[in-house]
Design a protein around this motif. Sequence first.
Motif, PDB file in Angstrom:
ATOM      1  N   ASN A 163      -0.868  17.606  -0.319  1.00 56.43           N
ATOM      2  CA  ASN A 163      -1.289  16.221  -0.079  1.00 56.43           C
ATOM      3  C   ASN A 163      -0.332  15.226  -0.705  1.00 56.43           C
ATOM      4  N   ARG A 164       0.101  15.526  -1.937  1.00 58.18           N
ATOM      5  CA  ARG A 164       0.995  14.609  -2.622  1.00 58.18           C
ATOM      6  C   ARG A 164       2.341  14.491  -1.918  1.00 58.18           C
TER       7      ARG A 164
ATOM      8  N   HIS B 266      -6.479  -0.901   2.167  1.00 56.84           N
ATOM      9  CA  HIS B 266      -5.521  -0.172   3.000  1.00 56.84           C
ATOM     10  C   HIS B 266      -6.092   0.061   4.399  1.00 56.84           C
ATOM     11  N   VAL B 267      -7.366   0.364   4.487  1.00 57.38           N
ATOM     12  CA  VAL B 267      -8.006   0.590   5.790  1.00 57.38           C
ATOM     13  C   VAL B 267      -7.987  -0.686   6.633  1.00 57.38           C
ATOM     14  N   ILE B 268      -8.276  -1.825   6.012  1.00 55.74           N
ATOM     15  CA  ILE B 268      -8.292  -3.097   6.747  1.00 55.74           C
ATOM     16  C   ILE B 268      -6.910  -3.417   7.293  1.00 55.74           C
TER      17      ILE B 268
ATOM     18  N   SER C 152       4.489   7.602   3.072  1.00 58.18           N
ATOM     19  CA  SER C 152       4.668   6.305   2.409  1.00 58.18           C
ATOM     20  C   SER C 152       6.092   5.800   2.570  1.00 58.18           C
ATOM     21  N   ILE C 153       7.063   6.680   2.449  1.00 57.22           N
ATOM     22  CA  ILE C 153       8.464   6.272   2.627  1.00 57.22           C
ATOM     23  C   ILE C 153       8.704   5.797   4.057  1.00 57.22           C
ATOM     24  N   ILE C 154       8.157   6.543   5.023  1.00 60.92           N
ATOM     25  CA  ILE C 154       8.287   6.128   6.424  1.00 60.92           C
ATOM     26  C   ILE C 154       7.600   4.778   6.644  1.00 60.92           C
TER      27      ILE C 154
ATOM     28  N   CYS D 246       0.836  -1.206   0.000  1.00 58.70           N
ATOM     29  CA  CYS D 246       0.000   0.000   0.000  1.00 58.70           C
ATOM     30  C   CYS D 246       0.871   1.256   0.000  1.00 58.70           C
ATOM     31  N   PHE D 247       1.919   1.263   0.801  1.00 60.09           N
ATOM     32  CA  PHE D 247       2.825   2.411   0.813  1.00 60.09           C
ATOM     33  C   PHE D 247       3.597   2.514  -0.498  1.00 60.09           C
ATOM     34  N   ALA D 248       4.052   1.377  -1.025  1.00 61.10           N
ATOM     35  CA  ALA D 248       4.842   1.393  -2.264  1.00 61.10           C
ATOM     36  C   ALA D 248       4.015   1.909  -3.429  1.00 61.10           C
ATOM     37  N   ARG D 249       2.740   1.595  -3.462  1.00 60.88           N
ATOM     38  CA  ARG D 249       1.898   2.061  -4.562  1.00 60.88           C
ATOM     39  C   ARG D 249       1.784   3.584  -4.553  1.00 60.88           C
ATOM     40  N   SER D 250       1.747   4.181  -3.381  1.00 63.18           N
ATOM     41  CA  SER D 250       1.658   5.641  -3.303  1.00 63.18           C
ATOM     42  C   SER D 250       2.938   6.311  -3.794  1.00 63.18           C
TER      43      SER D 250
END
Length: 599
Positions: free
Chosen positions: A443-444, A511-513, A451-453, A364-368
């Motif tokens: 936001n971006r 991502h929420v789950i 996401s990196i963190i 999920c983080f990598a996709r962002s």
Amino acid sequence: MDAVRLDGLDPPAENGNVSQPEPPKRLSQVDTVVLPFLGGFGRYQRRLVALTWIPAFLISFIQFSDHFLLGQPDRKCVRPDQGSAGNGTGSDRDLFLDLIANGSDATDNSYVTACMCSEWRFELQSGLQQNVVTKWTLVCDGEWKVHIAKFSLLVGSIFGYLLMGAMADWLGRIPVLLVSVLSVLVFGLAVAFSVDMAMFSTLRFFEGFCLAAIRLSLYVLRIELCLPKWRFSMTMIASLIIVGGQLLMPGLAALCRDWQILQIAIIAPFVLMLPYVWMFPESLRWLLATQHYQRAKRQMYRIAQSNSVDTATDPSGILSELETELQQKPKTSCVTQLTGTRNLWKNTVVLCVNSLTGYGIHHCFARSVLEGSESHLNYYAVAAIALASCIVVCPVVGGFGRRGGLLTFMIITALASLLQLGLLNLIGKYSLRHDAVLRDTLNRRFSYAFSIIGMFSSHAVSTLSIFYCAEITPTVIRGGGVGLVLASAGFGMLTAPLMELHNQKGFFLHHVILTCCTLLCIICIPLLPETAGQPLPETIAEGEGLLRRPILPGEQHHLLARTEVREYSRVQDTPLHQVVNPGNGSVPSNSTANGVRTS
């Protein structure tokens, strides 16, 4: 509350006196007696641990080969498919007409229009001139086959971890390793000569199955070779080598230029592992735990000779005790015996959920960050984050311990995910409602930062969960226990091709789950026992004896000593326990708040 340990409650002797408990066998005290007698972490053990590092490069190459073999190219239509509708061969054009008739939106129409092409020009960003996608033109209506190929490798790995982990406990680590190396050579080389996508995906399933068995066997062997103070550092060096292989993979792809040559190049070096059957002995720890004393005797003399230890003097009495036990029959165990334990299965489930959550939310983080890009810059960014995570994990775990380090990184992961999901929308909604451009830019940028963190901390969570399980699971079922956690990690990795297969539909809910799972893990991690500096448990009873140590100082300052570990899982059913706790079965008065009597 953890189970109560009752000291001195042994069955009374016939004369009415309480019998004294038998001292534990010295052969079962591998970390504190056997290995120190054989030279500790000497030259012999260091050489074998180094041999487990070498295949880490090869494992890394296969793990990250999807980026190159199945990478989506930049494409340009050379010849539009204008007459396909008239001759009945243009499936994309027929689909386009059906979409118009059914009232589909402009996005779907533009997608189908872009796919109406009879000849494509591809440009790969991975260093190859041709890969699987360009060879069989897997674009538009054939793109789903790419995700199935990624899916098949991971599913094969999951089955490999589960089945071969149990086999490693039954037959030993080395037989599983040898069979897996031979099999990966056969199936891996066959992948390079696939004639269609169905054959490619099927062979990749078996390749993933064999690769999982190799990784599992080497991981368990490395853990079982080391003394307590060396276990974590030796494991982290292997993790750094895997990241190093990830960084070298683009250069190897640039040298090979063709996907078939690349596949052969990453599989053929496994031939070097065939001599491991002679160079690498069976795990001494496993031989002693399963009572293979004849084989253990030969190996102990071999280790002592390599470490220049004089076995003529035996002050600890290990060799004399070994001679008396030579007639014992071997006893093997299965990971299914976890279901009959009280604490061990709970610890394993907690670590399985941690592993699944860590790998799943990492996607999920990598996709962002990546946003579907196949460029080298994004590939190296992911590798650099993994490298930084491996480096930072070492001092954090050294300072806070296994449990404290895992809890720290899981809290960071949860915070990064919650901030990415909720805080950015609130900032944009209430603070910058009149400046849409500034709001989107803010936001971006914040999304990239969080996401990196999150990638950094979730990688640490995944690494620590697997290592933690290897330390908690007893030797007799360590292969199956580590296999369960690695299989859970495989399920977490499956989220990437599944989301791509469904065109990212439901990604936000996904991502929420996973974010909710991180919060659940934060609650459960404090229930785990601390294993830093502790001997590895050898039997299921010893694994049950690893109780949690409270985080608050002063409540309990040490785990149970190895000599105090008792099989207490059924102690409440004994008549003597009912005499001590009549009626309501209340806990003895001298038990601590942690549920362990320390007197």
